[in-house]
Design an enzyme around this catalytic site. Structure first.
Site, PDB file in Angstrom:
ATOM      1  N   GLY A 113       0.819  -1.260  -0.137  1.00 47.46           N
ATOM      2  CA  GLY A 113       0.016   0.050   0.040  1.00 47.46           C
ATOM      3  C   GLY A 113       1.046   1.093  -0.029  1.00 47.46           C
ATOM      4  N   ASN A 114       0.341   2.457   0.429  1.00 42.58           N
ATOM      5  CA  ASN A 114       0.793   3.533   0.319  1.00 42.58           C
ATOM      6  C   ASN A 114       0.327   4.479   1.535  1.00 42.58           C
ATOM      7  OD1 ASN A 114      -1.230   5.484  -0.734  1.00 42.58           O
ATOM      8  ND2 ASN A 114      -1.012   3.927  -2.339  1.00 42.58           N
ATOM      9  N   ARG A 115       0.986   5.711   1.691  1.00 38.42           N
ATOM     10  CA  ARG A 115       0.562   6.520   2.850  1.00 38.42           C
ATOM     11  C   ARG A 115      -0.541   7.539   2.720  1.00 38.42           C
ATOM     12  NH1 ARG A 115       6.533   8.240   5.197  1.00 38.42           N
ATOM     13  NH2 ARG A 115       7.345   5.935   5.548  1.00 38.42           N
TER      14      ARG A 115
END
Length: 422
Positions: free
Chosen positions: A203-205
């Site tokens: 995923g990412n932030r």
């Protein structure tokens, strides 16, 4: 600012107490004007104590002060929450049988309605016609939320979260133009997650804050908004229809479906470029030695696909939403509307280095009209309330948006979008 809080006779009247608190604690002077029916749910002493102002539903109280005219004329904003089907009908037809409906007739400031009623009442043709009439006159009518209603019923008709109604009202008080009325807009927000196994993911932030700011400001400017939210824990923006997704494949499906009748698509979500080539059905167990490498494969490029679909459906010509662009069969806007493709496509590019160079290359490659380019990293953009960006414009000069609240960047984007419809 002087705010009139109208409260009509629905079970959601008690939630207006929270909306009143938000206005008063932010320094606004609030006059509560309930209907007679609303006072059966929440009494006048409660409203008077919370607002610090007298409360009445009648035009005959304090007649010497002419309240049925004075209250509306002096207001900077009138918000009716909840707004029942009855009040919407009276406002649309100019009826004035109590203090609230008189106030609505005399107000020359922005007016916001937050409807709440059973699904069948909200969907009735009479209510829909009344809502369209009010919107055509410049009022902001926030679509109700979907959820649990009175009793066991569930569906559209629930009063949106008071904090989200408050956010819409703040944007209206800022005096933003109502230049997106009648426009259907799709906004993606958040960050996609690609499953490795039932427990882990790539995923990412992204927090979704920028996409949600875009949705809220578009609602305040009159648009019909569909928000495709990827793994976001924020409350639904008042007035936006929210579709929740997890993976890039789910986001793609939702965005492409919603874009079929949209005027604008804004891809603000942080979409994972890659996903595991194979997903494990069970949790990968830790063993001695190094774990097996995870082979990645590319995800579809949704922004590029939107641009390509628009190009193909418009006869192979690039569609740019500027009225004086010559295209076969009419303006570019005509072609977009006839072919079921968005007239304006806005992309976002999060970069860690060579920000403008990478952005310019993406603008040419993706086929979008605007590309919002910002630098990301520790403490930058992701998960923060503020942002700064350069908006690259196809066929035009870049627009710098200085560091500030994400709502300011959202408004800057909508200014550019609205100009392309002008």
């Amino acid at each position: 600012m002087k705010v009139v809080l109208g409260v009509s006779g629905g079970i959601a009247a008690y939630k207006a107490c929270e909306l009143l608190r938000l206005f008063t604690e932010s320094g606004h002077e609030v006059r509560v004007v309930p209907t007679r029916e609303a006072l059966k749910f929440v009494g006048a002493p409660t409203w008077a104590a919370l607002s610090g102002n007298p409360v009445s539903a009648e035009v005959w109280d304090d007649v010497h002060e002419v309240p049925h005219v004075r209250i509306g004329k002096q207001a900077d904003l009138v918000v009716v929450a909840p707004a029942t089907a009855d009040v919407l009908a009276k406002a649309a037809h100019g009826l004035a049988g109590d203090l609230l409906t008189n106030t609505l007739l005399t107000a020359r400031c922005p007016v916001v309605f937050a409807p709440a009623m059973h699904t069948e009442m909200w969907q009735h043709p009479a209510t829909r016609a009344n809502v369209e009439t009010l919107r055509s006159r410049g009022s902001v009518v926030i679509d109700p939320a979907v959820g649990r209603l009175t009793g066991a019923d569930t569906g559209p008709g629930r009063l949106p979260d008071p904090a989200e109604i408050f956010e819409v009202c703040l944007r209206v008080l800022r005096g933003r133009p109502r230049d997106l009325v009648g426009r259907k807009i799709v906004v993606s927000a958040g960050g996609t997650r690609e499953a490795i196994d039932p427990v882990r993911y790539i995923g990412n932030r992204s927090s979704g804050l920028q996409g949600y700011a875009l949705a809220r400001t578009a609602v305040a400017r009159g648009a019909e908004v569909t928000l495709v939210a990827a793994n976001v824990t924020l409350p639904d923006p008042a007035g936006a229809a929210v579709t929740r997704v997890q993976s890039t494949a789910e986001l793609r499906e939702a965005v492409l479906a919603a874009s079929e009748d949209a005027d604008v698509v804004v891809m603000a979500a942080a979409v994972a470029d890659f996903r595991p080539a194979a997903r494990h059905d069970t949790k990968i167990k830790k063993t001695d030695g190094e774990p097996e490498p995870i082979r990645l494969t590319k995800n579809p490029d949704i922004l590029a696909e939107l641009g390509e679909r628009r190009r193909q459906r418009s006869g192979g010509a690039a569609v740019v939403a500027v009225a004086d662009v010559a295209v076969p069969g009419g303006s570019a806007m005509d072609v977009a509307g006839a072919k079921g493709v968005p007239a304006v496509i806005v992309g976002f590019a999060a970069e860690t280095h060579d920000v403008l160079a990478n952005g310019q290359a993406k603008l040419a490659r993706k086929g979008c009209d605007l590309l919002v380019v910002n630098q990301v990293g520790e403490g930058l953009a992701f998960g923060t309330p503020d942002n700064a960006a350069t908006v690259l414009v196809a066929g035009g000069d870049p627009v710098e948006v200085p560091f500030g609240p994400k709502e300011d960047l959202a408004d800057a984007v909508w200014d550019l979008v609205a100009a392309r419809f002008a």
